[in-house]
Scaffold this motif. Structure first.
Motif, short mmCIF file in Angstrom:
data_model
loop_
_atom_site.label_atom_id
_atom_site.label_comp_id
_atom_site.label_asym_id
_atom_site.label_seq_id
_atom_site.Cartn_x
_atom_site.Cartn_y
_atom_site.Cartn_z
N MET A 1 0.85 -1.18 0.00
CA MET A 1 0.00 0.00 0.00
C MET A 1 0.89 1.24 0.00
N GLU A 2 1.11 1.73 -1.19
CA GLU A 2 1.94 2.92 -1.35
C GLU A 2 1.20 4.04 -2.06
N ARG A 3 0.25 3.68 -2.92
CA ARG A 3 -0.53 4.66 -3.69
C ARG A 3 -2.00 4.29 -3.50
N ILE A 4 -2.63 4.98 -2.55
CA ILE A 4 -3.96 4.58 -2.09
C ILE A 4 -5.02 5.57 -2.53
N LEU A 5 -6.08 5.03 -3.08
CA LEU A 5 -7.25 5.80 -3.47
C LEU A 5 -8.37 5.42 -2.52
N VAL A 6 -8.87 6.40 -1.74
CA VAL A 6 -9.98 6.16 -0.82
C VAL A 6 -11.24 6.66 -1.51
N VAL A 7 -12.17 5.75 -1.79
CA VAL A 7 -13.36 6.10 -2.58
C VAL A 7 -14.64 5.81 -1.80
N GLY A 8 -15.71 6.44 -2.25
CA GLY A 8 -17.02 6.25 -1.64
C GLY A 8 -17.89 7.43 -1.98
N VAL A 9 -19.10 7.39 -1.51
CA VAL A 9 -20.05 8.46 -1.78
C VAL A 9 -19.74 9.66 -0.88
N THR A 10 -20.32 10.80 -1.23
CA THR A 10 -20.18 12.00 -0.41
C THR A 10 -20.64 11.70 1.01
N GLY A 11 -19.81 12.05 1.98
CA GLY A 11 -20.17 11.87 3.37
C GLY A 11 -19.78 10.54 3.98
N ALA A 12 -19.16 9.67 3.21
CA ALA A 12 -18.79 8.35 3.74
C ALA A 12 -17.64 8.43 4.73
N GLY A 13 -16.84 9.47 4.64
CA GLY A 13 -15.69 9.60 5.53
C GLY A 13 -14.36 9.41 4.83
N LYS A 14 -14.34 9.67 3.53
CA LYS A 14 -13.11 9.47 2.75
C LYS A 14 -11.96 10.32 3.27
N SER A 15 -12.20 11.60 3.48
CA SER A 15 -11.12 12.49 3.93
C SER A 15 -10.63 12.11 5.32
N THR A 16 -11.54 11.78 6.20
CA THR A 16 -11.17 11.38 7.56
C THR A 16 -10.32 10.12 7.53
N LEU A 17 -10.74 9.13 6.75
CA LEU A 17 -9.96 7.90 6.65
C LEU A 17 -8.61 8.16 5.98
N ALA A 18 -8.59 8.97 4.93
CA ALA A 18 -7.34 9.26 4.24
C ALA A 18 -6.33 9.90 5.20
N ARG A 19 -6.79 10.83 6.03
CA ARG A 19 -5.89 11.46 7.00
C ARG A 19 -5.41 10.44 8.03
N ALA A 20 -6.29 9.56 8.48
CA ALA A 20 -5.89 8.53 9.44
C ALA A 20 -4.87 7.58 8.82
N LEU A 21 -5.09 7.18 7.58
CA LEU A 21 -4.13 6.31 6.88
C LEU A 21 -2.80 7.03 6.70
N SER A 22 -2.85 8.29 6.38
CA SER A 22 -1.64 9.07 6.21
C SER A 22 -0.81 9.07 7.49
N GLY A 23 -1.48 9.30 8.61
CA GLY A 23 -0.78 9.29 9.89
C GLY A 23 -0.23 7.92 10.24
N ARG A 24 -0.98 6.89 9.93
CA ARG A 24 -0.59 5.52 10.28
C ARG A 24 0.55 5.03 9.38
N LEU A 25 0.48 5.35 8.07
CA LEU A 25 1.44 4.80 7.10
C LEU A 25 2.54 5.77 6.68
N GLY A 26 2.41 7.03 7.10
CA GLY A 26 3.42 8.02 6.73
C GLY A 26 3.40 8.40 5.26
N LEU A 27 2.22 8.30 4.64
CA LEU A 27 2.08 8.67 3.23
C LEU A 27 1.51 10.08 3.12
N PRO A 28 1.94 10.86 2.12
CA PRO A 28 1.34 12.18 1.94
C PRO A 28 -0.12 12.04 1.49
N CYS A 29 -0.97 12.86 2.05
CA CYS A 29 -2.41 12.81 1.79
C CYS A 29 -2.83 14.04 0.98
#
Length: 172
Positions: A1-29
């Motif tokens: 998991m180096e290039r991650i696309l977080v997808v879903g409908v509006t309001g699913a929590g994509k941005s929140t999850l992307a930031r959490a993954l960024s913090g956990r994996l050290g990837l730029p978000c």
């Protein structure tokens, strides 16, 4: 998991999850809405394709969107992992409504300095209306892409409930 696309409908929590993954994996978000809307009056970034091509040319990144049409294929072609928040309307709509009310009441600055307004609630492009009307079409499009042999090498994680997503994230 180096290039991650977080997808879903509006309001699913994509941005929140992307930031959490960024913090956990050290990837730029990268927030797709922030890349798309880059000025007052919800101005659209005329350099979106070039900007997304540049950031996804890198070896490590997270983008929190299905992607706007002009960059959608590029994102899916360059990702190695898709995290799909496939939540039902009964989960998504309360989230969208709470978020939009909060943003409207607090006058929270969003992408390009824009703000949600009470009059904006009357627009079909308001997040609440958009989430309701695009839930089915957006989910079907993501399902088609996930099933497309062209994207078969993608490591896909599909979650239908926030508890499943939280457990997966905690296990990383």
């Amino acid at each position: 998991m180096e290039r991650i696309l977080v997808v879903g409908v509006t309001g699913a929590g994509k941005s929140t999850l992307a930031r959490a993954l960024s913090g956990r994996l050290g990837l730029p978000c990268h927030d797709m809405d922030a890349l798309y809307f880059n000025g007052p009056g919800w101005a659209v970034n005329g350099e979106l394709s070039a900007d997304v091509a540049r950031l996804t040319a890198g070896p490590r990144w997270i983008v929190d969107s299905l992607g706007y049409p002009e960059v959608r294929d590029l994102l899916w072609d360059r990702a190695d992992t898709v995290v799909w928040l496939d939540y039902p309307r009964r989960v998504v709509m309360p989230r969208v409504l709470r978020r939009s009310v909060r943003r409207t009441v607090t006058r929270e600055a969003l992408f390009g300095g824009n703000r949600e307004t009470w009059s904006g609630w009357l627009s079909r492009e308001h997040p609440a209306w958009w989430a309701w009307s695009q839930h089915g079409p957006r989910s079907r499009e993501i399902g088609r892409r996930v099933g497309d042999p062209r994207f078969a090498p993608l490591d896909t994680h599909r979650f239908v409930h926030p508890d499943d997503t939280a457990a997966w994230l905690a296990a990383l």
